[in-house]
Write an enzyme that holds these catalytic residues in place. Structure first.
Site, PDB file in Angstrom:
ATOM      1  N   SER A 140      12.408  -7.414  18.618  1.00 53.74           N
ATOM      2  CA  SER A 140      11.711  -8.201  17.600  1.00 53.74           C
ATOM      3  C   SER A 140      10.595  -8.954  18.305  1.00 53.74           C
ATOM      4  CB  SER A 140      12.687  -9.197  16.968  1.00 53.74           C
ATOM      5  OG  SER A 140      11.973 -10.202  16.270  1.00 53.74           O
ATOM      6  N   LYS A 167      17.378 -10.722  21.474  1.00 54.49           N
ATOM      7  CA  LYS A 167      16.273  -9.773  21.627  1.00 54.49           C
ATOM      8  C   LYS A 167      15.541 -10.004  22.960  1.00 54.49           C
ATOM      9  CE  LYS A 167      16.755  -7.452  17.720  1.00 54.49           C
ATOM     10  NZ  LYS A 167      17.195  -6.045  17.683  1.00 54.49           N
TER      11      LYS A 167
HETATM   12  N1  LIG Z   1      13.464  -6.247   9.189  1.00 57.11           N
HETATM   13  C1  LIG Z   1      12.727  -6.955  10.032  1.00 57.11           C
HETATM   14  O1  LIG Z   1      11.861  -7.764   9.620  1.00 57.11           O
HETATM   15  C2  LIG Z   1      12.892  -6.773  11.520  1.00 57.11           C
HETATM   16  C3  LIG Z   1      11.956  -7.417  12.353  1.00 57.11           C
HETATM   17  C4  LIG Z   1      12.079  -7.271  13.724  1.00 57.11           C
HETATM   18  C5  LIG Z   1      13.115  -6.497  14.235  1.00 57.11           C
HETATM   19  N2  LIG Z   1      14.007  -5.902  13.401  1.00 57.11           N
HETATM   20  C6  LIG Z   1      15.067  -5.089  14.002  1.00 57.11           C
HETATM   21  O2  LIG Z   1      15.036  -3.795  13.439  1.00 57.11           O
HETATM   22  C7  LIG Z   1      16.362  -3.216  13.465  1.00 57.11           C
HETATM   23  C8  LIG Z   1      16.698  -2.685  12.081  1.00 57.11           C
HETATM   24  O3  LIG Z   1      16.591  -3.761  11.178  1.00 57.11           O
HETATM   25  P1  LIG Z   1      16.621  -3.564   9.586  1.00 57.11           P
HETATM   26  O4  LIG Z   1      15.636  -4.505   9.034  1.00 57.11           O
HETATM   27  O5  LIG Z   1      16.522  -2.122   9.250  1.00 57.11           O
HETATM   28  O6  LIG Z   1      18.089  -4.138   9.291  1.00 57.11           O
HETATM   29  P2  LIG Z   1      19.171  -3.811   8.137  1.00 57.11           P
HETATM   30  O7  LIG Z   1      18.499  -3.485   6.866  1.00 57.11           O
HETATM   31  O8  LIG Z   1      20.115  -4.970   8.155  1.00 57.11           O
HETATM   32  O9  LIG Z   1      19.908  -2.516   8.698  1.00 57.11           O
HETATM   33  C9  LIG Z   1      20.623  -2.639   9.911  1.00 57.11           C
HETATM   34  C10 LIG Z   1      21.331  -1.352  10.224  1.00 57.11           C
HETATM   35  O10 LIG Z   1      22.106  -1.575  11.423  1.00 57.11           O
HETATM   36  C11 LIG Z   1      23.454  -1.235  11.119  1.00 57.11           C
HETATM   37  N3  LIG Z   1      24.377  -1.972  11.983  1.00 57.11           N
HETATM   38  C12 LIG Z   1      24.594  -3.311  12.062  1.00 57.11           C
HETATM   39  N4  LIG Z   1      25.549  -3.565  12.962  1.00 57.11           N
HETATM   40  C13 LIG Z   1      25.950  -2.379  13.468  1.00 57.11           C
HETATM   41  C14 LIG Z   1      26.892  -1.973  14.429  1.00 57.11           C
HETATM   42  N5  LIG Z   1      27.697  -2.850  15.077  1.00 57.11           N
HETATM   43  N6  LIG Z   1      27.007  -0.657  14.730  1.00 57.11           N
HETATM   44  C15 LIG Z   1      26.238   0.252  14.099  1.00 57.11           C
HETATM   45  N7  LIG Z   1      25.349  -0.046  13.149  1.00 57.11           N
HETATM   46  C16 LIG Z   1      25.208  -1.358  12.850  1.00 57.11           C
HETATM   47  C17 LIG Z   1      23.627  -1.498   9.649  1.00 57.11           C
HETATM   48  O11 LIG Z   1      24.760  -0.816   9.157  1.00 57.11           O
HETATM   49  P3  LIG Z   1      25.504  -1.270   7.783  1.00 57.11           P
HETATM   50  O12 LIG Z   1      24.716  -0.674   6.644  1.00 57.11           O
HETATM   51  O13 LIG Z   1      26.853  -0.672   7.957  1.00 57.11           O
HETATM   52  O14 LIG Z   1      25.501  -2.769   7.747  1.00 57.11           O
HETATM   53  C18 LIG Z   1      22.320  -0.930   9.136  1.00 57.11           C
HETATM   54  O15 LIG Z   1      22.382   0.478   9.100  1.00 57.11           O
HETATM   55  C19 LIG Z   1      17.290  -4.326  13.964  1.00 57.11           C
HETATM   56  O16 LIG Z   1      17.541  -4.139  15.344  1.00 57.11           O
HETATM   57  C20 LIG Z   1      16.469  -5.599  13.749  1.00 57.11           C
HETATM   58  O17 LIG Z   1      16.817  -6.617  14.653  1.00 57.11           O
HETATM   59  C21 LIG Z   1      13.923  -6.021  12.057  1.00 57.11           C
END
Ligand SMILES: NC(=O)c1ccc[n+]([C@@H]2O[C@H](COP(=O)([O-])OP(=O)(O)OC[C@H]3O[C@@H](n4cnc5c(N)ncnc54)[C@H](OP(=O)(O)O)[C@@H]3O)[C@@H](O)[C@H]2O)c1
Length: 245
Positions: A140, A167
Site C-alpha cells: 500500500s 505493509k
Molecule cells: N482497496 C484499496 O484501496 C487498497 C489500497 C492499497 C492496498 N490494497 C491491498 O490490496 C490487496 C487486495 O485488497 P482488496 O481491496 O482487493 O481487498 P478485499 O476486497 O478485502 O479482498 C481481500 C481478499 O483477500 C482475501 N483474504 C483475506 N485474508 C486472507 C487470508 N488469510 N488468506 C487468503 N485470502 C485472504 C479475501 O478473502 P475473503 O473473501 O475470504 O475475505 C479477499 O479475497 C490487499 O493486500 C490490500 O492491502 C488495497
C-alpha cells in the site's frame, strides 16, 4: 502457457488481476481461502469465456492450508511463473498506537506479512523452474515510512499501528527477498494498487479495480530488462511511479 498463482483472488483486486492475466494468456490458479467462493469466481470467469483457470484453497495465515495448496499445485504443474501475494486485511478501522490491541496487530501481520513469507517460501521451488519468475507483493502507499514522516504528504494523518506497519514490513521483506534472488531471472517488486473501491474500504476509494489490477499485472509481466526491488505506487509518485520506501 505461463502459470500464475494469486492469493485472495475470489474477489476485488485479486479477482480482477486473475481476469487480466487470463486475458493475457496465462493459466491462473485462483487462490481463495474459501473454496466455494473461489469456485464461484472461477465460474464467473468461465462464463466470460476465460477458461484457463481453476480455484485453489489457500488461507495464507494457516500453515497447513499453505502446505496443502503447495502439494495440490505441485500435482498440477511443475512450473509457476507468477506469484501475486495479494491477500491482505486492514484490521480495526481505528488503530491508535497507544491503545490498539496487540492481538489485532498480530492478526494483521499474520496475513499481510507472515502469510506472504510463508506462501513465498512454499512456492519458491516451483517459481525457480520458470525462466522468468515474477513475484508481486501487493503493498500500500501507506507502507511508505519516508512519506509517513513528511507532513506535506496527503496521507500524512492516515496513521495506524497495524496496517501501515504491516505493509512497511512487507516492503522490507520485498527488498530482502529481491536481494537474495539477485543475479537470477527473478523480478521481485512491491506494488501499491492505489486507493481503490472494494469491500476492503467499504468502497470509499476513488480508483477502479481494473486500474488497480493493471498495476499488479504490469509487474507480473515485466520483461527480462524490467526492474526488481522497487516500490511501485502511482498514488505516491504520479510522475515516476516509484515511491520512496
Ligand atoms: N482497496 C484499496 O484501496 C487498497 C489500497 C492499497 C492496498 N490494497 C491491498 O490490496 C490487496 C487486495 O485488497 P482488496 O481491496 O482487493 O481487498 P478485499 O476486497 O478485502 O479482498 C481481500 C481478499 O483477500 C482475501 N483474504 C483475506 N485474508 C486472507 C487470508 N488469510 N488468506 C487468503 N485470502 C485472504 C479475501 O478473502 P475473503 O473473501 O475470504 O475475505 C479477499 O479475497 C490487499 O493486500 C490490500 O492491502 C488495497
Amino acid at each position: 502457457m505461463k502459470t500464475a498463482l494469486i492469493t485472495g483472488a475470489n474477489k476485488s483486486i485479486g479477482f480482477e488481476a486473475a481476469r487480466q492475466l487470463l486475458q493475457n494468456g496465462y493459466y491462473v490458479y485462483l487462490g481463495s481461502r474459501d473454496l466455494q467462493r473461489g469456485q464461484q469466481a472461477v465460474d464467473q470467469l468461465q462464463t466470460e469465456g476465460l477458461s484457463q483457470v481453476e480455484p485453489i484453497q489457500i488461507d495464507v495465515a494457516d500453515s497447513a492450508s499453505v502446505a496443502a495448496a503447495r502439494e495440490t499445485l505441485g500435482q498440477k504443474t511443475k512450473v509457476l511463473d507468477v506469484l501475486i501475494n495479494n491477500a491482505g486485511i486492514l484490521g480495526d478501522p481505528s488503530q491508535p498506537p497507544l491503545t490498539s490491541s496487540v492481538s489485532m496487530i498480530k492478526e494483521v501481520f499474520e496475513t499481510n506479512v507472515f502469510g506472504v513469507i510463508a506462501v513465498t517460501q512454499a512456492f519458491i521451488d516451483l517459481l525457480r523452474e520458470s525462466p522468468e519468475p515474477r513475484i508481486v507483493n501487493v503493498t500500500s502507499g501507506l507502507g511508505s515510512l519516508t512519506l509517513h514522516n513528511d507532513p506535506s504528504w496527503k496521507y500524512y494523518p492516515v496513521k495506524g499501528a497495524a496496517y501501515q506497519p504491516s505493509k512497511a514490513a512487507l516492503n522490507a521483506y520485498t527488498i530482502m527477498l529481491a536481494y537474495e534472488l539477485r543475479d537470477t531471472p527473478f523480478k521481485v517488486n512491491a506494488v501499491d494498487p492505489g486507493y481503490t473501491a472494494t469491500d476492503f474500504n467499504h468502497h470509499s476509494g476513488p480508483g477502479t479495480v481494473s486500474d488497480a489490477a493493471a498495476r499488479l499485472v504490469k509487474a507480473a509481466m515485466l520483461g527480462p530488462d524490467g526492474p526488481t526491488s522497487q516500490f511501485f505506487s502511482d498514488d505516491n509518485a504520479p510522475e515516476t511511479g516509484i515511491s520512496p520506501w
